[in-house]
Write an enzyme that holds these catalytic residues in place. Structure first.
Site: not given
Length: 283
Positions: A19, A42, A100, A118, A143-144, A164
């Protein structure tokens, strides 16, 4: 497939590094009036209470943000990150930490946008509720890794991708590498930030170098790899020892800032005498 829950780890030393870098990237993008697109592959639930059973099971946040919260000697980058946490939590006792997507939302301007991916059903519902009604923010049940390329390049040609995954499946390491390659092939100017765990697993140890090789000569502004190692290796090879933030096309100011602040973080967050911060960069 859905075993990982970030609520157990929110605010730990890996979140601090991730972060801190994320806030610096967002601040840099916000210096120009033209809007930008952020893609969080994610996203998680977006917000985490430190008073829950999950957060208190291992109390990882106490050795992460908990060591920073009341200090008065924060260097500029760490202070900027803690400022954003305070916007989310409020002043006083630390009770809640942003994920995030919440940090990103706080730093967006009207001309900017966020696409958050997500797949965990509980986290997705929490994220949708948190982001409901926010202009410029879209939450995707998808699915990212698979959904990223359809959003590249953004119309403004300014964008940040945060990758991530939990890495609970070994295939995540290969998917990270292929996703970065494909994203830069479509959008060589993209700022791509990849979080990588430091664990005693060959795939994890090899991924930073594999990413360096993959972006060399492709990312127009080169790459940067910042690592923070704070926990001593354990018998049996278990545990999170630290983490990397690998950035393709980093702003030039990021190297200067991290060159001093990683050492400070290693001293403050270190849990053994060998704790260290390391920084590498290339073109």
């Amino acid at each position: 497939m859905f075993a990982y829950r970030h609520a157990f780890h929110a605010g730990n030393h890996a979140d601090v590094l991730k972060h801190l870098v994320l806030v610096q990237l967002l601040q840099h993008l916000g210096q120009k009036d033209k809007g930008f697109r952020v893609i969080d592959t994610h996203a998680g639930a977006g917000a985490y209470s430190l008073r829950t059973e999950a957060a208190n099971k291992k109390l990882e946040w106490l050795d992460g943000i908990g060591r920073l919260w009341e200090r008065t000697d924060l260097p500029p980058g760490v202070a900027a990150y803690l400022d954003q946490v305070e916007v989310f939590n409020g002043p006083g006792v630390l009770k809640n930490v942003p994920g995030s997507p919440s940090l990103i939302r706080q730093m967006l301007r009207p001309q900017d946008e966020l696409h958050a991916f997500e797949m965990h059903p509980t986290d997705l519902r929490a994220l949708e509720k948190l982001m409901a009604g926010t202009k410029g923010v879209k939450v995707h049940l998808s699915d990212g890794f698979a959904g990223l390329n359809a959003l590249l390049p953004p119309p403004t040609r300014r964008g940040l991708v945060l990758i991530d995954p939990p890495y609970e499946m070994k295939t995540d390491y290969g998917r990270v590498l292929s996703t970065v390659r494909e994203a830069l092939a479509k959008f060589p100017d993209a700022v791509i930030a990849v979080w990588i765990p430091q664990v005693q697993l060959l795939d994890a140890q090899q991924l930073p170098q594999r990413l360096r090789n993959a972006v060399k000569g492709v990312a127009k502004k080169g790459w940067l790899d910042a690592s923070l190692s704070v926990v001593a290796p354990q018998d049996g090879g278990f545990g999170l020892l630290g983490s990397h933030m690998f950035v393709a096309n980093p702003p030039h100011t990021l190297h200067t800032l991290l060159a001093t602040e990683l050492a400070w973080l290693a001293e403050v967050l270190g849990q053994h005498p060998g704790a260290k911060g390391q920084l590498s960069a290339g073109s």
